[in-house]
Design a protein around this motif. Structure first.
Motif, PDB file in Angstrom:
ATOM      1  N   GLN A 284       0.823  -1.211   0.000  1.00 53.53           N
ATOM      2  CA  GLN A 284       0.000   0.000   0.000  1.00 53.53           C
ATOM      3  C   GLN A 284       0.853   1.255   0.000  1.00 53.53           C
ATOM      4  OE1 GLN A 284      -2.933   0.223   3.124  1.00 53.53           O
ATOM      5  NE2 GLN A 284      -4.534  -0.427   1.715  1.00 53.53           N
TER       6      GLN A 284
ATOM      7  N   ILE B 297      -4.536  -7.377  -0.784  1.00 53.47           N
ATOM      8  CA  ILE B 297      -4.775  -5.990  -0.382  1.00 53.47           C
ATOM      9  C   ILE B 297      -5.502  -5.237  -1.490  1.00 53.47           C
ATOM     10  CG2 ILE B 297      -3.617  -3.813   0.159  1.00 53.47           C
ATOM     11  CD1 ILE B 297      -1.467  -5.499   1.572  1.00 53.47           C
TER      12      ILE B 297
ATOM     13  N   SER C 279      -9.113  -3.510  -1.034  1.00 58.39           N
ATOM     14  CA  SER C 279      -9.176  -2.054  -1.207  1.00 58.39           C
ATOM     15  C   SER C 279     -10.201  -1.670  -2.264  1.00 58.39           C
ATOM     16  CB  SER C 279      -7.794  -1.508  -1.605  1.00 58.39           C
ATOM     17  OG  SER C 279      -6.852  -1.710  -0.580  1.00 58.39           O
ATOM     18  N   SER C 280     -10.268  -2.477  -3.344  1.00 60.07           N
ATOM     19  CA  SER C 280     -11.175  -2.149  -4.448  1.00 60.07           C
ATOM     20  C   SER C 280     -12.599  -2.645  -4.214  1.00 60.07           C
ATOM     21  CB  SER C 280     -10.639  -2.748  -5.753  1.00 60.07           C
ATOM     22  OG  SER C 280     -10.621  -4.171  -5.674  1.00 60.07           O
TER      23      SER C 280
ATOM     24  N   ASP D 119      -4.601   0.707   5.272  1.00 58.57           N
ATOM     25  CA  ASP D 119      -5.583   1.781   5.142  1.00 58.57           C
ATOM     26  C   ASP D 119      -6.676   1.349   4.171  1.00 58.57           C
ATOM     27  OD1 ASP D 119      -6.913   4.137   5.218  1.00 58.57           O
ATOM     28  OD2 ASP D 119      -5.418   5.314   4.122  1.00 58.57           O
ATOM     29  N   PHE D 120      -7.881   1.083   4.701  1.00 60.10           N
ATOM     30  CA  PHE D 120      -9.015   0.684   3.873  1.00 60.10           C
ATOM     31  C   PHE D 120     -10.161   1.673   4.100  1.00 60.10           C
ATOM     32  CE2 PHE D 120      -6.957  -3.493   4.944  1.00 60.10           C
ATOM     33  CZ  PHE D 120      -6.413  -3.710   3.683  1.00 60.10           C
ATOM     34  N   ASP D 121     -10.799   2.093   3.022  1.00 58.06           N
ATOM     35  CA  ASP D 121     -11.801   3.156   3.105  1.00 58.06           C
ATOM     36  C   ASP D 121     -13.155   2.694   3.633  1.00 58.06           C
ATOM     37  OD1 ASP D 121      -9.849   4.683   2.033  1.00 58.06           O
ATOM     38  OD2 ASP D 121     -10.761   4.937   0.061  1.00 58.06           O
TER      39      ASP D 121
END
Length: 782
Positions: free
Chosen positions: A298, A578, A582-583, A600-602
């Motif tokens: 990341q 990852i 993430s997507s 870091d994941f939204d």
């Protein structure tokens, strides 16, 4: 006669002296590799660290070859090696072995990656000769097409001539332009030409045999160049970040090491990026250390978007050849300005180091365990910066070290509180998003009322269901890999153990095997109990594999991924897992401590900590510190963007102060509690620890040897010596282990301590019975 001192990549104390013949004497210099004999038949690649003309009083062999024209080791690096060998009581050869990529230690050396290219033979490089060649090939249409395609790729004729009339399927006449018309020919690879002409290797070989084309090898780099830098992509800092940035710069004017204590998702990485850009603008290099390879995936994307080809990546999942190329580039006239890597990156050469960033500095992954050297990358990085400052002429205040974390280690925070380090605190999340709500689930009561579904409480399953229905993501944390930690016979209680180690075997259901996580030995799963013949064998406990199966059963619509050592054995596996999460291609991530380390994941709205008690009940004085750190970090993965996240912490001991401190995110109270406990029982940061380990095949030998060595140490250290005793795992890889603990007060003469330890080891090894006993040390253990 010139004599040279050479380090060999062997676990042997000291350095070796060789003679350099007149032919090689001029080529020998500090930091070059040499090929040297050892014993009657073996040869090794060694590193020259000193030259002199003092003839030793023993027979000296000559070096066989000098492998480098220029040094591959800088003086600062060698100083760091010497410090590590001394402080961590490890042979210098072990440091050499750990520091250099294998390609720089192999006798045949590093082989650069090449690709085969095609060019016209000299006899056919004129326009007239090309016409003749095309005429020669009229009766060999396949060869003719290959030549024409080659000329087309080289831009030999104008585009309107074409290659083939696609509508009529006929070949048109070729007009060959002059060399001036076609300009400089670009290099064409054999693979590119074969793809263009759809020909076989045999057709290509026929053209080479005819002398029309010829092949040559071109060296190509393995490294991804990453594009041009884009400093304009750096995001502006908010008020809190700018204040922390300014404080860091101010503290660095007074201190060489600064601790940045910022809560999870406070935007520490953006501060790092601004500091990196400032350091590069000043003409200096940056070393950015991360504890886990998974984190570099990341972070690489974020840094490469800004620094492009000025960024280099270095960790053990890269191929050996790639690591050699990074090492060589660092020695070139145009090295990387930023190196991002795991702990091994601290060994890389830096010509103008200006800043060292140790992100997630609390992580135990920074400490190397096996094999030697058992160093801590945080301590090594601080020492690298200190040595780099002292080596510069004139002496400089650079490089500086920045330690960043949301949960500082006790030692670092103690040093910051007492003025040894600078301290900067960042107490608000980016965009003022609230810290996640941490809710404690009392599973003791739920188990009593039979309301648990496996390891899941109804509250946790409901929260995951709501998150998935809302299009959000969930993370489930279980710090134990495999399907079940042990297998047990329901009738007689038999448990399979490793024949090499003193541990039970872990069940891996997907592989249908029992595995020892210490020596790697595998066994087939028995169909019946060897003691009583019962077929009722069951797995006890929960590993990540079992959690994954359970989630797939309960939430069949969920897209589940698992992240542990078993699923991340390749570099691409990290990137895939990852990237998918993430997507949004996966929406439930199950993992071990890997998922707690700064990812870091939204869209994560729920984090479930399935078993807090397994971390709290570990028999180690750091158990609460590591449990608090791990739970706080994994909780910080929730609600990083947008709405506030939810963390569900399952425990049977909800009244424990450490649980309440995690709920309140009260690091100060936790720190004070731990500090008082450690002061009372004299543990770090109020003392230094050294563990002395002894290993042998026979238990009686290691027992008596440990008692003998413990007695010797008590003569010098008195009550500072504890043990010998059996460690938690007292047998690994057929070797029985005993441990002696030294508690040394701060300020004690470390050089004398090491001298006494070496003297005691020597006395033990001189006893014939203990000649094959293995003794090694773990300084500042975790």
């Amino acid at each position: 006669m010139v004599y040279v001192e050479v380090i060999l990549p062997l676990p042997l104390e000291g350095i070796f002296t060789y003679a350099a013949s007149d032919a090689l004497a001029e080529k020998v210099k500090f930091g070059v590799r040499v090929l040297v004999p050892l014993g009657k038949t073996k040869t090794y690649t060694g590193l020259v660290v000193r030259q002199h003309h003092n003839q030793p009083d023993f027979e000296v062999k000559e070096i066989l070859a000098v492998l480098d024209g220029q040094p591959i080791l800088l003086p600062t690096q060698y100083k760091l090696w010497q410090w590590m060998a001394d402080y961590y009581m490890s042979p210098l050869g072990e440091i050499f072995k750990a520091a250099l990529p294998s390609g720089l230690k192999a006798e045949d050396g590093f082989r650069p990656k090449t690709e085969t290219c095609i060019e016209l033979a000299p006899a056919f490089q004129s326009e007239q000769a090309l016409h003749i060649a095309l005429d020669m090939l009229r009766r060999a249409p396949k060869q003719q097409k290959v030549l024409e395609d080659y000329l087309y790729l080289c831009g030999v004729w104008n585009e309107e001539c074409g290659m083939r009339n696609e509508e009529r399927g006929e070949r048109r006449e070729v007009r060959v332009g002059s060399r001036e018309e076609r300009g400089e020919e670009r290099e064409i690879t054999r693979e590119e030409l074969m793809n263009e002409s759809h020909c076989t290797a045999a057709v290509m070989k026929q053209l080479v045999d005819r002398g029309i084309l010829q092949v040559y090898e071109r060296e190509v780099g393995r490294l991804n160049h990453g594009g041009e830098p884009h400093p304009e992509h750096i995001k502006p800092l908010n008020v809190a970040q700018q204040d922390a940035y300014n404080q860091i710069l101010f503290q660095m004017m007074r201190k060489n090491v600064v601790l940045l204590h910022g809560v999870t998702s406070s935007g520490k990485t953006e501060i790092y990026i601004h500091l990196i850009q400032k350091t590069i603008d000043e003409g200096r290099q940056v070393l950015y250390l991360l504890p886990e390879i998974a984190l570099t995936v990341q972070m690489m994307e974020r840094l490469r978007a800004v620094f492009g080809n000025r960024l280099g990546i270095y960790h053990s999942k890269y191929s050996d050849a790639e690591r050699v190329e990074v090492w060589q580039k660092q020695l070139s006239k145009n090295p990387y300005d930023v190196i991002l890597g795991a702990r091994s990156a601290v060994f890389l050469p830096f010509q103008r180091l200006g800043l060292v960033i140790v992100d997630e500095e609390h992580e135990t992954s920074f400490k190397q365990q096996d094999p030697m050297p058992r160093y801590h990358a945080r301590s090594a990085a601080i020492m690298l910066a200190e040595l780099s400052r002292s080596q510069q002429i004139p002496s400089s205040t650079y490089p500086k070290v920045l330690l960043g974390t949301a949960t500082p280690s006790m030692e670092s925070y103690y040093n910051a509180q007492h003025g040894k380090y600078g301290l900067v605190e960042l107490k608000t999340r980016y965009q003022d998003i609230a810290l996640p709500e941490v809710e404690v689930v009392d599973v003791k009561d739920l188990y009593r009322r039979k309301m648990m579904s496996g390891p899941f409480s109804p509250r946790l399953l409901g929260a995951v269901r709501e998150a998935l229905a809302a299009g959000k993501q969930a993370i489930l944390f279980q710090n134990r890999r495999g399907f079940a930690p042990m297998v047990e016979c329901k009738v007689c209680g038999w448990v399979p153990h490793c024949q090499n180690c003193d541990v039970s075997l872990t069940l891996h259901k997907n592989l249908n095997q029992l595995t020892c996580h210490y020596c790697g030995y595998t066994y087939t799963v028995p169909t019946e109990c060897p003691c009583c013949g019962s077929t009722e064998l069951r797995g006890k406990g929960y590993g990540t594999e079992k959690i994954e199966d359970y989630i797939r059963d309960v939430f069949p619509e969920a897209r589940v991924a698992r992240m542990d050592l078993d699923t991340t054995r390749t570099r691409n596996a990290y990137e895939r897992l990852i990237g998918d999460f993430s997507s949004g291609r996966t929406n439930v991530l199950i993992g071990t401590q890997m998922i707690s380390k700064g990812l870091d994941f939204d869209r994560v709205s729920v984090v479930g900590i399935l078993d807090a008690d397994s971390m709290l009940n570990y028999p180690d004085f750091r158990a609460y510190e590591q449990a608090f750190t791990m739970m706080s970090q994994v909780a910080g993965r929730a609600g990083r963007k947008g709405q506030r996240g939810l963390v569900l912490l399952q425990t049977k001991n909800k009244e424990l102060p450490v649980i309440q401190q995690v709920v309140a995110n009260d690091f100060s109270a936790f720190y004070q509690d731990m500090l008082e406990e450690r002061r009372m029982f004299n543990y770090p940061p109020f003392c230094h620890l050294v563990y002395v380990y002894l290993r042998h095949r026979y238990e009686d030998v290691v027992d008596s040897g440990a008692v003998y060595m413990g007695g010797l140490l008590r003569r010098w250290f008195g009550k500072r010596v504890l043990g010998p005793d059996k460690p938690a795992v007292a047998k690994v890889k057929t070797l029985h282990i005993r441990k002696i603990v030294l508690k040394l007060e701060n300020g004690i003469d470390q050089n004398k301590v090491r001298a006494f330890l070496r003297q005691a080891e020597k006395s033990v090894m001189e006893e014939k019975r203990y000649a094959s006993l293995q003794v090694y040390y773990d300084v500042d253990p975790l």
